[in-house]
Design an enzyme around this catalytic site. Structure first.
Site, PDB file in Angstrom:
ATOM      1  N   GLU A  26     -21.768  -2.079 -70.768  1.00 26.45           N
ATOM      2  CA  GLU A  26     -21.936  -0.923 -71.630  1.00 26.45           C
ATOM      3  C   GLU A  26     -21.906   0.306 -70.739  1.00 26.45           C
ATOM      4  O   GLU A  26     -22.068   0.220 -69.527  1.00 26.45           O
ATOM      5  CB  GLU A  26     -23.269  -0.976 -72.367  1.00 26.45           C
ATOM      6  CG  GLU A  26     -24.486  -0.623 -71.513  1.00 26.45           C
ATOM      7  CD  GLU A  26     -24.801  -1.657 -70.444  1.00 26.45           C
ATOM      8  OE1 GLU A  26     -24.579  -2.854 -70.715  1.00 26.45           O
ATOM      9  OE2 GLU A  26     -25.238  -1.267 -69.352  1.00 26.45           O
ATOM     10  N   LYS A  69     -22.271   3.693 -57.459  1.00 30.22           N
ATOM     11  CA  LYS A  69     -22.208   2.613 -58.452  1.00 30.22           C
ATOM     12  C   LYS A  69     -21.192   1.530 -58.104  1.00 30.22           C
ATOM     13  O   LYS A  69     -21.381   0.369 -58.433  1.00 30.22           O
ATOM     14  CB  LYS A  69     -21.915   3.171 -59.842  1.00 30.22           C
ATOM     15  CG  LYS A  69     -23.129   3.819 -60.495  1.00 30.22           C
ATOM     16  CD  LYS A  69     -22.910   4.025 -61.979  1.00 30.22           C
ATOM     17  CE  LYS A  69     -24.132   4.640 -62.632  1.00 30.22           C
ATOM     18  NZ  LYS A  69     -24.316   6.060 -62.241  1.00 30.22           N
ATOM     19  N   SER A 123     -26.264  10.402 -53.879  1.00 26.64           N
ATOM     20  CA  SER A 123     -25.696   9.266 -54.624  1.00 26.64           C
ATOM     21  C   SER A 123     -24.276   9.491 -55.108  1.00 26.64           C
ATOM     22  O   SER A 123     -23.529   8.529 -55.291  1.00 26.64           O
ATOM     23  CB  SER A 123     -26.611   8.918 -55.800  1.00 26.64           C
ATOM     24  OG  SER A 123     -26.853  10.049 -56.610  1.00 26.64           O
TER      25      SER A 123
HETATM   26  C1  LIG Z   1     -25.557   6.750 -62.396  1.00 32.37           C
HETATM   27  C2  LIG Z   1     -25.892   7.666 -61.321  1.00 32.37           C
HETATM   28  C3  LIG Z   1     -27.224   7.829 -60.869  1.00 32.37           C
HETATM   29  C4  LIG Z   1     -28.397   7.153 -61.525  1.00 32.37           C
HETATM   30  O1  LIG Z   1     -28.398   5.775 -61.456  1.00 32.37           O
HETATM   31  P1  LIG Z   1     -29.454   4.956 -60.557  1.00 32.37           P
HETATM   32  O2  LIG Z   1     -29.289   3.565 -61.043  1.00 32.37           O
HETATM   33  O3  LIG Z   1     -30.798   5.536 -60.821  1.00 32.37           O
HETATM   34  O4  LIG Z   1     -29.042   5.135 -59.155  1.00 32.37           O
HETATM   35  C5  LIG Z   1     -27.477   8.651 -59.796  1.00 32.37           C
HETATM   36  N1  LIG Z   1     -26.472   9.327 -59.193  1.00 32.37           N
HETATM   37  C6  LIG Z   1     -25.185   9.225 -59.599  1.00 32.37           C
HETATM   38  C7  LIG Z   1     -24.144   9.999 -58.881  1.00 32.37           C
HETATM   39  C8  LIG Z   1     -24.849   8.387 -60.676  1.00 32.37           C
HETATM   40  O5  LIG Z   1     -23.582   8.292 -61.074  1.00 32.37           O
END
Ligand SMILES: *Cc1c(COP(=O)(O)O)cnc(C)c1O
Length: 405
Positions: free
Chosen positions: A123, A101, A388
């Site tokens: 938000e 993010k 992610s």
């Molecule tokens: C917020 C988050 C997501 C989901 O958000 P996307 O916009 O779909 O990428 C996925 N993995 C992690 C670690 C997150 O913090």
């Protein structure tokens, strides 16, 4: 590469169009006040963010503050256990703050600074976007107001503490169900009133134009690095790539590096406890076309056509829609969207931790679980997974719900 009539050689330049449409999805369904504010951001994006000064500053920040490029790791033991498919992960868990993010938050808040704004507004639901925003605002020395429902404030105490330690102002939203939807409305409202002074920063590839485009473009660094690193490591492209899809930001950035390649692309949505409405958040799989939060996409609706209640074991994936670009790529068939449930996800969470020494975020564990399933079907070849984020934020929940297995 031409796929279904779309030239992916020029796709990233041509999509979205100037009104923010990916085919029929996207656009801008907002009040005139907000439209004026969004037009200002769009204009700034096309001038400031394309300038050499902005690009070189963002590049320096990524390297010196975020710790980019993040590596790709080969999962030798996990691959060996499954058979003949080689599994790799792109390590966004090693990006500063432990998830992808921050990639778009640093871009958005740097833009706010160049636009002369004093404050950023956002938000947050589970608090992850709030923490990334608070981090970026602290780095650039801007004020930061994070709107959060009182129900979420109670549930997400550690992230609320993080935001406050980073100097952000957490604004409690008490009306309605007092969760993400109300927080989005309150943040939009505050921004419409004060857009001369502030900038709104969204948390994924959702919302009105230009956010789905801008967030994808800031996240595209993940796909650019991953493609180059993978080819450097193995001499070839992966056969398949996999990412989890909530709003869709990590997937959009990662996929963008491979859309023009002969690579199978898989987006994984959370099936939660099952296929019944309310038990999952698989909007592309089970939803229908509709407008929410200022954009047209595929969404899960209740009997009144409003965004339906959704559920996932991963709080970052429980959103009743997905970004318009995913709806478009789904319709085209360029990306295959599929689902994975809570149980397989938690199995993969422990499997990756124990066999590789990497504790994934529960969101990312969805992609790992899907890749394990896909590997068994493929029998040979290679899969690159976008990891992610890291799972530190999920420890208390995992111990409470599942114990130490
Ligand atoms: C917020 C988050 C997501 C989901 O958000 P996307 O916009 O779909 O990428 C996925 N993995 C992690 C670690 C997150 O913090």
């Amino acid at each position: 590469m031409i796929y279904n009539g779309i030239d992916f050689d020029t796709y990233l330049k041509n999509y979205p169009d100037e009104n923010g449409y990916f085919g029929k999805y996207g656009g801008s369904y907002i009040s005139d006040d907000l439209k004026a504010a969004m037009d200002e951001i769009t204009e700034a994006y096309f001038t400031i963010c394309k300038s050499r000064k902005f690009i070189s500053e963002l590049r320096r920040i990524r390297k010196e503050f975020q710790g980019r490029p993040t590596p790709i790791s080969y999962l030798e033991r996990l691959s060996g256990k499954i058979g003949n498919v080689q599994l790799y992960v792109k390590r966004e868990d090693l990006n500063h703050t432990g998830a992808h993010k921050l990639n778009h938050c640093m871009g958005e808040v740097l833009l706010a600074k160049y636009m002369g704004k004093k404050k950023v507004i956002a938000e947050t639901g589970a608090g992850q976007h709030g923490v990334a925003m608070a981090t970026a605002a602290a780095y650039f020395g801007l004020e930061c107001d994070i709107y959060m429902g009182s129900v979420d404030i109670k549930k997400q105490a550690p992230n609320v503490a993080r935001m406050k330690i980073l100097g952000a102002n957490v604004v409690e939203v008490t009306h309605g169900l007092a969760t993400l939807k109300e927080a989005v409305d309150a943040a939009f409202e505050a921004y419409a009133k004060d857009y001369k002074n502030s900038m709104y920063c969204i948390g994924s590839v959702v919302g009105p134009h230009p956010f789905p485009m801008m967030v994808r473009d800031f996240q595209s660094i993940v796909g650019i690095e991953a493609r180059e690193q993978f080819v450097g490591m193995t001499g070839e492209l992966p056969d398949a790539i996999v990412a989890c899809v909530g709003g869709g930001s990590n997937a959009a950035g990662f996929f963008s590096g491979f859309l023009n390649d002969p690579v199978e692309i898989y987006g994984v949505e959370p099936l939660g406890r099952g296929t019944k409405l309310g038990d999952h958040a698989a909007s592309l799989q089970y939803g229908t076309e509709g407008v929410m939060h200022g954009f047209n996409s595929i969404m899960l609706k209740d009997e009144n056509g409003e965004p339906a209640p959704v559920y996932s074991v991963a709080s970052g994936l429980d959103y009743p829609s997905s970004g318009p670009e995913h709806a478009f790529l789904h319709e085209l068939g360029r990306v295959k969207y599929d689902v994975i449930g809570d149980d397989d996800t938690i199995d993969a969470f422990f499997e990756l931790s124990r066999t590789e020494g990497i504790i994934p975020a529960i969101e990312s564990a969805h992609a790992v679980a899907y890749a394990i399933k896909l590997a068994k079907e493929m029998g040979k070849g290679s899969i690159l997974i976008n990891l992610s984020g890291r799972g530190d934020k999920d420890m208390d929940y995992i111990i409470e719900q599942y114990g130490i297995r």
